[in-house]
Design a protein around this motif. Structure first.
Motif, PDB file in Angstrom:
ATOM      1  N   TYR A 134       0.807  -1.225   0.000  1.00 29.58           N
ATOM      2  CA  TYR A 134       0.000   0.000   0.000  1.00 29.58           C
ATOM      3  C   TYR A 134       0.838   1.272   0.000  1.00 29.58           C
ATOM      4  CZ  TYR A 134      -3.817   3.209   0.607  1.00 29.58           C
ATOM      5  OH  TYR A 134      -4.718   4.241   0.401  1.00 29.58           O
ATOM      6  N   LEU A 135       1.971   1.256   0.668  1.00 26.55           N
ATOM      7  CA  LEU A 135       2.796   2.467   0.705  1.00 26.55           C
ATOM      8  C   LEU A 135       3.206   2.889  -0.702  1.00 26.55           C
ATOM      9  CD1 LEU A 135       4.207   4.519   2.644  1.00 26.55           C
ATOM     10  CD2 LEU A 135       6.243   3.082   2.443  1.00 26.55           C
ATOM     11  N   ALA A 136       3.544   1.922  -1.539  1.00 30.78           N
ATOM     12  CA  ALA A 136       3.921   2.236  -2.921  1.00 30.78           C
ATOM     13  C   ALA A 136       2.760   2.875  -3.669  1.00 30.78           C
ATOM     14  CB  ALA A 136       4.378   0.974  -3.636  1.00 30.78           C
ATOM     15  N   TYR A 137       1.555   2.421  -3.363  1.00 34.02           N
ATOM     16  CA  TYR A 137       0.374   2.995  -4.020  1.00 34.02           C
ATOM     17  C   TYR A 137       0.116   4.420  -3.546  1.00 34.02           C
ATOM     18  CZ  TYR A 137      -4.449   3.936  -5.273  1.00 34.02           C
ATOM     19  OH  TYR A 137      -5.583   4.529  -5.768  1.00 34.02           O
ATOM     20  N   ILE A 138       0.056   4.632  -2.244  1.00 34.41           N
ATOM     21  CA  ILE A 138      -0.351   5.937  -1.736  1.00 34.41           C
ATOM     22  C   ILE A 138       0.696   7.012  -1.997  1.00 34.41           C
ATOM     23  CG2 ILE A 138       0.486   5.647   0.646  1.00 34.41           C
ATOM     24  CD1 ILE A 138      -2.819   7.304  -0.542  1.00 34.41           C
ATOM     25  N   THR A 139       1.968   6.655  -1.972  1.00 35.18           N
ATOM     26  CA  THR A 139       3.003   7.670  -2.171  1.00 35.18           C
ATOM     27  C   THR A 139       3.097   8.136  -3.622  1.00 35.18           C
ATOM     28  OG1 THR A 139       4.678   5.916  -2.336  1.00 35.18           O
ATOM     29  CG2 THR A 139       4.409   7.013  -0.193  1.00 35.18           C
ATOM     30  N   ARG A 140       2.465   7.432  -4.548  1.00 34.15           N
ATOM     31  CA  ARG A 140       2.483   7.917  -5.929  1.00 34.15           C
ATOM     32  C   ARG A 140       1.725   9.237  -6.057  1.00 34.15           C
ATOM     33  NH1 ARG A 140      -1.140   3.607  -9.299  1.00 34.15           N
ATOM     34  NH2 ARG A 140       0.254   2.192  -8.157  1.00 34.15           N
ATOM     35  N   PHE A 141       0.845   9.520  -5.095  1.00 28.51           N
ATOM     36  CA  PHE A 141       0.074  10.758  -5.134  1.00 28.51           C
ATOM     37  C   PHE A 141       0.793  11.920  -4.443  1.00 28.51           C
ATOM     38  CE2 PHE A 141      -2.995   7.230  -5.263  1.00 28.51           C
ATOM     39  CZ  PHE A 141      -3.564   7.481  -6.499  1.00 28.51           C
ATOM     40  N   LEU A 142       1.940  11.652  -3.847  1.00 26.37           N
ATOM     41  CA  LEU A 142       2.725  12.697  -3.193  1.00 26.37           C
ATOM     42  C   LEU A 142       3.743  13.299  -4.151  1.00 26.37           C
ATOM     43  CD1 LEU A 142       3.642  11.257   0.338  1.00 26.37           C
ATOM     44  CD2 LEU A 142       2.214  13.264  -0.132  1.00 26.37           C
ATOM     45  N   LYS A 143       3.911  14.606  -4.050  1.00 22.76           N
ATOM     46  CA  LYS A 143       4.991  15.268  -4.772  1.00 22.76           C
ATOM     47  C   LYS A 143       6.332  14.829  -4.171  1.00 22.76           C
ATOM     48  CE  LYS A 143       2.182  19.416  -5.522  1.00 22.76           C
ATOM     49  NZ  LYS A 143       2.046  20.867  -5.213  1.00 22.76           N
ATOM     50  N   PRO A 144       7.424  14.909  -4.915  1.00 25.33           N
ATOM     51  CA  PRO A 144       8.742  14.647  -4.314  1.00 25.33           C
ATOM     52  C   PRO A 144       8.936  15.536  -3.089  1.00 25.33           C
ATOM     53  CG  PRO A 144       8.921  14.786  -6.694  1.00 25.33           C
ATOM     54  CD  PRO A 144       7.513  15.207  -6.358  1.00 25.33           C
ATOM     55  N   GLY A 145       9.346  14.947  -1.993  1.00 28.88           N
ATOM     56  CA  GLY A 145       9.484  15.702  -0.744  1.00 28.88           C
ATOM     57  C   GLY A 145       8.203  15.822   0.037  1.00 28.88           C
ATOM     58  N   GLY A 146       7.105  15.287  -0.521  1.00 25.30           N
ATOM     59  CA  GLY A 146       5.822  15.362   0.161  1.00 25.30           C
ATOM     60  C   GLY A 146       5.799  14.526   1.432  1.00 25.30           C
ATOM     61  N   GLN A 147       4.846  14.852   2.307  1.00 24.29           N
ATOM     62  CA  GLN A 147       4.792  14.240   3.632  1.00 24.29           C
ATOM     63  C   GLN A 147       3.594  13.300   3.771  1.00 24.29           C
ATOM     64  OE1 GLN A 147       5.757  17.467   6.787  1.00 24.29           O
ATOM     65  NE2 GLN A 147       5.077  18.588   4.968  1.00 24.29           N
ATOM     66  N   LEU A 148       3.814  12.240   4.511  1.00 27.14           N
ATOM     67  CA  LEU A 148       2.759  11.287   4.858  1.00 27.14           C
ATOM     68  C   LEU A 148       2.690  11.216   6.375  1.00 27.14           C
ATOM     69  CD1 LEU A 148       0.732   9.013   4.073  1.00 27.14           C
ATOM     70  CD2 LEU A 148       2.685   7.431   4.092  1.00 27.14           C
ATOM     71  N   GLY A 149       1.489  11.308   6.923  1.00 20.69           N
ATOM     72  CA  GLY A 149       1.332  11.229   8.371  1.00 20.69           C
ATOM     73  C   GLY A 149       0.086  10.452   8.742  1.00 20.69           C
ATOM     74  N   ILE A 150       0.223   9.522   9.674  1.00 17.75           N
ATOM     75  CA  ILE A 150      -0.924   8.719  10.113  1.00 17.75           C
ATOM     76  C   ILE A 150      -1.008   8.691  11.633  1.00 17.75           C
ATOM     77  CG2 ILE A 150      -0.748   7.271   8.046  1.00 17.75           C
ATOM     78  CD1 ILE A 150       0.234   4.972   9.908  1.00 17.75           C
ATOM     79  N   ALA A 151      -2.242   8.607  12.120  1.00 14.03           N
ATOM     80  CA  ALA A 151      -2.513   8.329  13.533  1.00 14.03           C
ATOM     81  C   ALA A 151      -3.493   7.179  13.547  1.00 14.03           C
ATOM     82  CB  ALA A 151      -3.088   9.552  14.233  1.00 14.03           C
TER      83      ALA A 151
END
Length: 253
Positions: A134-151
């Motif tokens: 899933y990480l490979a899928y969701i990070t495709r929507f992030l710009k280079p340097g973009g941030q991912l945060g989960i709680a």
């Protein structure tokens, strides 16, 4: 003091305490979302004008918070809540010009690649984000340097290491508790891919007690959810922080 008034804690959560607790509980789809988001935001760099995906946004309290507190443009995506239902919440909160509601499934998101500066998920990532790919899928929507945060609900020890789901947790959650992990599990799960750099992975301090305060307020203020609230309270009172909290994890692409 009422259980509802106990949700106003400016000494711990100053930003969240500016929001009407009755409004928050009325939008309940998961425990103490603004407390979790306010805590998580300390590990993120959110700046005005950023485009942020609020993934699993529920009835929209977290999207309202993001727009008001950080001045970001929010896309609020949820599978279970119709877009027009969430949009009505945003209009009432005065953020309709900054928050777009989208009905979407987390594995079939209708967005262009590299279209977000940050993706944030509160009280929902455990439902769709634990699969190895899933990480490979969701990070495709992030710009280079973009941030991912989960709680996400977290454990002090892995269920695999315990050898069984603790009975008081199993009584409420059943097998789904296998999706509740330690921060260390999340750090390894993300870092091993080399798709992101993990910037923080921690267990929320006294997260179980925050959850308990929320459940008690729901019991007091949401009679329609009385049975679920009572069962949650029983689980948390039995746990006393031995196993349960929330995992707060952030990373950069």
């Amino acid at each position: 003091m009422t259980a509802l008034s106990n949700l106003v804690r400016p000494d711990v959560y100053p930003r969240s305490s500016l929001y009407d607790p009755a409004w928050l509980v009325g939008l309940d789809m998961g425990p103490n979302p603004l407390w979790l988001l306010e805590d998580l935001s300390a590990d993120l760099e959110l700046k005005p004008g950023m485009r942020v995906l609020d993934l699993g946004s529920g009835m929209g309290a977290t999207s309202v918070f993001l727009a008001r507190e950080f001045g970001v443009e929010v896309v609020a995506a949820d599978l279970w809540i119709a877009a027009d239902t969430a949009a009505a919440v945003f209009a009432e909160a005065g953020v309709a010009d900054r928050v777009q509601a989208v009905n979407a499934e987390a594995h079939a998101l209708p967005f262009e690649p590299e279209s977000f500066d940050a993706i944030i998920s509160i009280d929902s990532y455990e439902y769709f984000g634990t699969a190895d790919g899933y990480l490979a899928y969701i990070t495709r929507f992030l710009k280079p340097g973009g941030q991912l945060g989960i709680a996400t609900p977290g454990m002090t020890r892995e269920v695999r290491d315990l050898g069984a789901i603790p009975p008081h947790i199993k009584a409420l959650v059943g097998w789904e508790a296998i999706a509740w992990h330690t921060p260390q599990w999340w750090r390894f799960q993300w870092e091993i891919t080399e798709l992101v750099t993990v910037t923080s992975a921690r267990l929320q301090r006294d997260g179980w007690n925050d959850w308990l305060l929320w459940a008690r307020a729901c019991l007091e203020h949401r009679p329609d959810g009385r049975e679920a609230a009572e069962q949650t309270i029983a689980m948390l009172e039995a746990d006393q922080g031995e196993f349960l909290s929330f995992a707060l994890v952030t990373a950069r692409k």
